[in-house]
Design an enzyme around this catalytic site. Structure first.
Site, mmCIF file in Angstrom:
data_model
loop_
_atom_site.group_PDB
_atom_site.id
_atom_site.type_symbol
_atom_site.label_atom_id
_atom_site.label_comp_id
_atom_site.label_asym_id
_atom_site.label_seq_id
_atom_site.Cartn_x
_atom_site.Cartn_y
_atom_site.Cartn_z
ATOM 1 N N GLY A 90 -30.389 -61.810 2.842
ATOM 2 C CA GLY A 90 -30.403 -60.972 4.032
ATOM 3 C C GLY A 90 -29.597 -59.697 3.816
ATOM 4 O O GLY A 90 -28.902 -59.537 2.818
ATOM 5 N N CYS A 91 -29.684 -58.780 4.778
ATOM 6 C CA CYS A 91 -29.039 -57.477 4.620
ATOM 7 C C CYS A 91 -27.510 -57.564 4.651
ATOM 8 O O CYS A 91 -26.840 -56.942 3.832
ATOM 9 C CB CYS A 91 -29.550 -56.494 5.658
ATOM 10 S SG CYS A 91 -29.436 -57.067 7.358
ATOM 11 N N PHE A 92 -26.946 -58.336 5.578
ATOM 12 C CA PHE A 92 -25.489 -58.431 5.639
ATOM 13 C C PHE A 92 -24.910 -59.093 4.394
ATOM 14 O O PHE A 92 -23.956 -58.582 3.803
ATOM 15 C CB PHE A 92 -25.017 -59.161 6.901
ATOM 16 C CG PHE A 92 -25.244 -58.381 8.176
ATOM 17 C CD1 PHE A 92 -25.004 -57.023 8.243
ATOM 18 C CD2 PHE A 92 -25.707 -59.022 9.306
ATOM 19 C CE1 PHE A 92 -25.212 -56.305 9.415
ATOM 20 C CE2 PHE A 92 -25.918 -58.316 10.483
ATOM 21 C CZ PHE A 92 -25.676 -56.949 10.543
ATOM 22 N N THR A 116 -26.206 -59.196 1.424
ATOM 23 C CA THR A 116 -26.404 -58.303 0.279
ATOM 24 C C THR A 116 -25.294 -57.265 0.216
ATOM 25 O O THR A 116 -24.686 -57.052 -0.835
ATOM 26 C CB THR A 116 -27.779 -57.611 0.356
ATOM 27 O OG1 THR A 116 -28.796 -58.609 0.275
ATOM 28 C CG2 THR A 116 -27.959 -56.607 -0.761
ATOM 29 N N GLY A 117 -25.015 -56.624 1.337
ATOM 30 C CA GLY A 117 -23.951 -55.615 1.358
ATOM 31 C C GLY A 117 -22.601 -56.204 0.981
ATOM 32 O O GLY A 117 -21.848 -55.628 0.182
#
Length: 175
Positions: A147-149, A151-152
């Protein structure tokens, strides 16, 4: 030429996949599936894709999983839906990239706690961060897209942890 199918192509992720893949010189998009929008033009739903590649000529189709025989299949489905689809593809010689959270966790209990869904069973997969798992992704049949969170957070922290700069508990507050 690599053949691609996108299962659940009507949402944001499906649209972005279409945008990116339509410009790839070695990709042929075979199927973009949708049960609800069967027969509707891709650019009628994803109006931002008008005039890109041959997307104006493609339509959503309801295609039985058994009839999908692409080299790669992207599951752009909501959490819980991929668990119904992926095992049927996994039995065959198809590379699968699941964009839901269904195969992200090694521990099924964590999945069930976070998504409040019963998991139907774990398949061998790799966490799809190429910056960390590039060679394993090439070999694995099922790639669980992060997911995006996460990954960051992971891309920020991985080199710091590897170098021993961070040793204690880590707290990430993402919005």
């Amino acid at each position: 030429m690599i053949t691609i199918s996108i299962i659940g192509g009507t949402g944001y992720t499906g649209g972005e996949l279409l945008r990116i893949l339509s410009n790839h010189p070695k990709v042929e998009i075979e199927h973009i599936t949708s049960r609800k929008l069967d027969g509707k033009g891709i650019t009628k739903v994803h109006t931002n894709l008008k005039g890109i590649g041959n997307l104006d000529n493609l339509i959503f189709k309801e295609v039985p999983i058994e009839n999908i025989d692409s080299d790669f299949v992207f599951c752009a489905t909501p959490h819980g839906v991929s668990m119904e689809i992926v095992p049927k593809l996994y039995e065959r010689d198809i590379k699968i990239i699941d964009l839901s959270g269904d195969y992200r966790f090694e521990n099924i209990n964590i999945y069930e706690e976070w998504y409040n869904l019963k998991h139907t069973g774990k398949l061998k997969s790799i966490y799809g961060l190429p910056e960390i798992h590039r060679e394993d992704i090439k070999k694995e049949k099922l790639v669980a897209n992060p997911g995006c969170f996460p990954t960051g957070a992971i891309l920020l922290l991985a080199p710091l942890i590897k170098e021993g700069i961070i040793e204690d508990r880590i707290i990430i507050d993402s919005k």
